[in-house]
Design an enzyme around this catalytic site. Structure first.
Site, PDB file in Angstrom:
ATOM      1  N   TYR A  55       0.811  -1.222   0.000  1.00 14.35           N
ATOM      2  CA  TYR A  55       0.000   0.000   0.000  1.00 14.35           C
ATOM      3  C   TYR A  55       0.845   1.273   0.000  1.00 14.35           C
ATOM      4  CZ  TYR A  55      -3.440  -3.315   1.950  1.00 14.35           C
ATOM      5  OH  TYR A  55      -4.233  -4.394   2.203  1.00 14.35           O
ATOM      6  N   HIS A  75       0.703 -11.568   2.104  1.00 19.19           N
ATOM      7  CA  HIS A  75      -0.436 -10.827   1.535  1.00 19.19           C
ATOM      8  C   HIS A  75      -1.322 -11.695   0.637  1.00 19.19           C
ATOM      9  CE1 HIS A  75      -1.484  -6.385   0.650  1.00 19.19           C
ATOM     10  NE2 HIS A  75      -2.552  -7.126   0.504  1.00 19.19           N
TER      11      HIS A  75
HETATM   12  N1  LIG Z   1      -5.425  -8.479   2.389  1.00 17.98           N
HETATM   13  C1  LIG Z   1      -5.804  -7.986   1.232  1.00 17.98           C
HETATM   14  O1  LIG Z   1      -5.560  -8.559   0.156  1.00 17.98           O
HETATM   15  C2  LIG Z   1      -6.593  -6.708   1.202  1.00 17.98           C
HETATM   16  C3  LIG Z   1      -7.245  -6.330   0.028  1.00 17.98           C
HETATM   17  C4  LIG Z   1      -7.985  -5.139   0.020  1.00 17.98           C
HETATM   18  C5  LIG Z   1      -8.057  -4.365   1.175  1.00 17.98           C
HETATM   19  N2  LIG Z   1      -7.393  -4.737   2.311  1.00 17.98           N
HETATM   20  C6  LIG Z   1      -7.471  -3.927   3.555  1.00 17.98           C
HETATM   21  O2  LIG Z   1      -8.841  -3.681   3.821  1.00 17.98           O
HETATM   22  C7  LIG Z   1      -9.042  -2.279   3.991  1.00 17.98           C
HETATM   23  C8  LIG Z   1     -10.456  -1.914   3.603  1.00 17.98           C
HETATM   24  O3  LIG Z   1     -10.704  -2.204   2.245  1.00 17.98           O
HETATM   25  P1  LIG Z   1     -11.039  -1.086   1.166  1.00 17.98           P
HETATM   26  O4  LIG Z   1     -10.465   0.190   1.646  1.00 17.98           O
HETATM   27  O5  LIG Z   1     -10.590  -1.527  -0.144  1.00 17.98           O
HETATM   28  O6  LIG Z   1     -12.641  -1.093   1.115  1.00 17.98           O
HETATM   29  P2  LIG Z   1     -13.832  -0.880   2.185  1.00 17.98           P
HETATM   30  O7  LIG Z   1     -13.318  -0.592   3.546  1.00 17.98           O
HETATM   31  O8  LIG Z   1     -14.779  -2.000   1.993  1.00 17.98           O
HETATM   32  O9  LIG Z   1     -14.568   0.381   1.591  1.00 17.98           O
HETATM   33  C9  LIG Z   1     -14.009   1.633   1.528  1.00 17.98           C
HETATM   34  C10 LIG Z   1     -15.023   2.521   0.819  1.00 17.98           C
HETATM   35  O10 LIG Z   1     -16.165   2.671   1.644  1.00 17.98           O
HETATM   36  C11 LIG Z   1     -16.399   4.041   1.873  1.00 17.98           C
HETATM   37  N3  LIG Z   1     -16.762   4.214   3.292  1.00 17.98           N
HETATM   38  C12 LIG Z   1     -16.012   3.856   4.365  1.00 17.98           C
HETATM   39  N4  LIG Z   1     -16.664   4.141   5.493  1.00 17.98           N
HETATM   40  C13 LIG Z   1     -17.847   4.700   5.125  1.00 17.98           C
HETATM   41  C14 LIG Z   1     -18.943   5.196   5.852  1.00 17.98           C
HETATM   42  N5  LIG Z   1     -18.972   5.180   7.192  1.00 17.98           N
HETATM   43  N6  LIG Z   1     -19.991   5.699   5.153  1.00 17.98           N
HETATM   44  C15 LIG Z   1     -19.980   5.729   3.800  1.00 17.98           C
HETATM   45  N7  LIG Z   1     -18.967   5.261   3.061  1.00 17.98           N
HETATM   46  C16 LIG Z   1     -17.903   4.746   3.720  1.00 17.98           C
HETATM   47  C17 LIG Z   1     -15.125   4.762   1.553  1.00 17.98           C
HETATM   48  O11 LIG Z   1     -15.451   5.997   1.034  1.00 17.98           O
HETATM   49  P3  LIG Z   1     -14.380   7.230   0.984  1.00 17.98           P
HETATM   50  O12 LIG Z   1     -13.207   6.747   0.210  1.00 17.98           O
HETATM   51  O13 LIG Z   1     -15.135   8.312   0.273  1.00 17.98           O
HETATM   52  O14 LIG Z   1     -14.072   7.581   2.391  1.00 17.98           O
HETATM   53  C18 LIG Z   1     -14.469   3.856   0.515  1.00 17.98           C
HETATM   54  O15 LIG Z   1     -14.953   4.216  -0.781  1.00 17.98           O
HETATM   55  C19 LIG Z   1      -7.961  -1.668   3.080  1.00 17.98           C
HETATM   56  O16 LIG Z   1      -7.770  -0.283   3.334  1.00 17.98           O
HETATM   57  C20 LIG Z   1      -6.796  -2.545   3.425  1.00 17.98           C
HETATM   58  O17 LIG Z   1      -6.232  -2.139   4.678  1.00 17.98           O
HETATM   59  C21 LIG Z   1      -6.676  -5.906   2.337  1.00 17.98           C
END
Ligand SMILES: NC(=O)c1ccc[n+]([C@@H]2O[C@H](COP(=O)([O-])OP(=O)(O)OC[C@H]3O[C@@H](n4cnc5c(N)ncnc54)[C@H](OP(=O)(O)O)[C@@H]3O)[C@@H](O)[C@H]2O)c1
Length: 279
Positions: free
Chosen positions: A52, A110
């Site tokens: 990241y 990962h």
């Molecule tokens: N291990 C892996 O392979 C892997 C893969 C993917 C992700 N991850 C981890 O998982 C974390 C979360 O995944 P992600 O960031 O891809 O997706 P997510 O948490 O499912 O969704 C993030 C999205 O939801 C929106 N959001 C968040 N909180 C909100 C709320 N309270 N109300 C309305 N909208 C909201 C955000 O909007 P805004 O952007 O407008 O704030 C963003 O567009 C990553 O940051 C990373 O640390 C790990």
């Protein structure tokens, strides 16, 4: 300041069940500000990864915050390109330097590597733990057969499997395999990158509890056993919302209604170059 967040417990450590995701922050200053804000209001679990590019920002935010190290849970991940033991240790050293920490609380591979045998990577994870560079070790995006293989070649407890899990995907098989081996589950993309927030069933339930759709979607995950979540958000309000989850409970009926959304069969994170043969 949010009240203390519940922990998930295994022999080797206690992980706060809500963490802050740090993937795809648009710019460093904003990222540091948001991570520091999260720490100020009570987040104690931060999810980062070499991939990241956010480890430096997490390190800076920790330095600027007043939270003692032993109250924090920092997870990072070694990219599957560095799954061979020598590369693995070099990558971990870079992570620790970027984070400005002597150890991480949880170190994950990962994605399963397509070229390096699992036993080699699991051996490297074990060494990281034995050398005190990682308090706990685990896997991410591992399927049932890969979980079994990893467990069988690990001397140390595998703490968790970080997988995509939200209301639009059926992960029963992987959850069952994790449960069988006592492995905790951390849900990445717990909001399906925002897609499930427009679901009419989730929206109706949110209105009923006077909560946001995001809070209902996260609570549905947390009311299942051995589950933690790491949502990412770019606004103060959303960061606060995503951890303000412990003053309500969804009824069994509402839990079931949300469970029924799995027919949408949506996998958000499915990179062709990395994906294993999903269950
Ligand atoms: N291990 C892996 O392979 C892997 C893969 C993917 C992700 N991850 C981890 O998982 C974390 C979360 O995944 P992600 O960031 O891809 O997706 P997510 O948490 O499912 O969704 C993030 C999205 O939801 C929106 N959001 C968040 N909180 C909100 C709320 N309270 N109300 C309305 N909208 C909201 C955000 O909007 P805004 O952007 O407008 O704030 C963003 O567009 C990553 O940051 C990373 O640390 C790990």
């Amino acid at each position: 300041m949010i009240n203390e967040i519940p922990y998930l417990t295994r022999n080797s450590g206690n992980m706060p069940c809500v963490g802050l995701g740090t993937m795809s922050y648009p710019e460093p200053e904003k990222a540091i500000e948001l991570i520091k804000y999260a720490l100020d209001i009570g987040y104690r679990h931060i999810d980062t990864a070499r991939k990241y590019g956010s480890e430096n920002w997490v390190g800076d935010a920790i330095k600027m915050s007043n939270v003692p190290r032993d109250k924090l849970w920092i997870t990072t991940k070694v990219t599957e390109d560095n799954a061979a033991p020598v590369d693995f240790m070099k990558s971990l050293e870079k992570s620790l330097m970027a984070l400005n920490l002597n150890y991480v609380d949880l170190l994950l591979i990962h994605w399963p590597s397509r070229t390096i045998p699992i036993k080699d990577t699991v051996g490297a994870l074990n060494n990281a733990k034995k050398e005190g560079l990682a308090r706990n070790i685990g896997i991410s995006n591992f399927t049932t057969s890969l979980i079994q293989e990893a467990v069988h070649c690990s001397e140390e407890e595998l703490y968790c499997n970080q997988i995509e899990y939200h209301a639009y995907i059926n992960q029963d098989k992987v959850l069952h395999a994790c449960d069988k081996y006592g492995i905790l589950v951390t849900c990445h993309v717990p909001l399906a990158r925002g897609i499930i927030l427009n679901d009419p069933i989730i929206q109706t339930i949110a209105l009923k509890y006077n909560k946001s759709s995001a809070q209902v979607a996260l609570k549905w995950l947390l009311q299942q056993t051995r589950i933690s979540v790491v949502p990412r958000a770019l606004s103060y309000n959303e960061i606060e919302e995503n951890i303000s989850l412990f003053d309500f409970n969804l009824s069994d009926d509402d839990m079931e209604k949300i469970s029924s959304l799995r027919h949408n069969n949506l996998r958000v994170v499915d990179p062709e170059i990395r994906r294993p043969l999903w269950d």
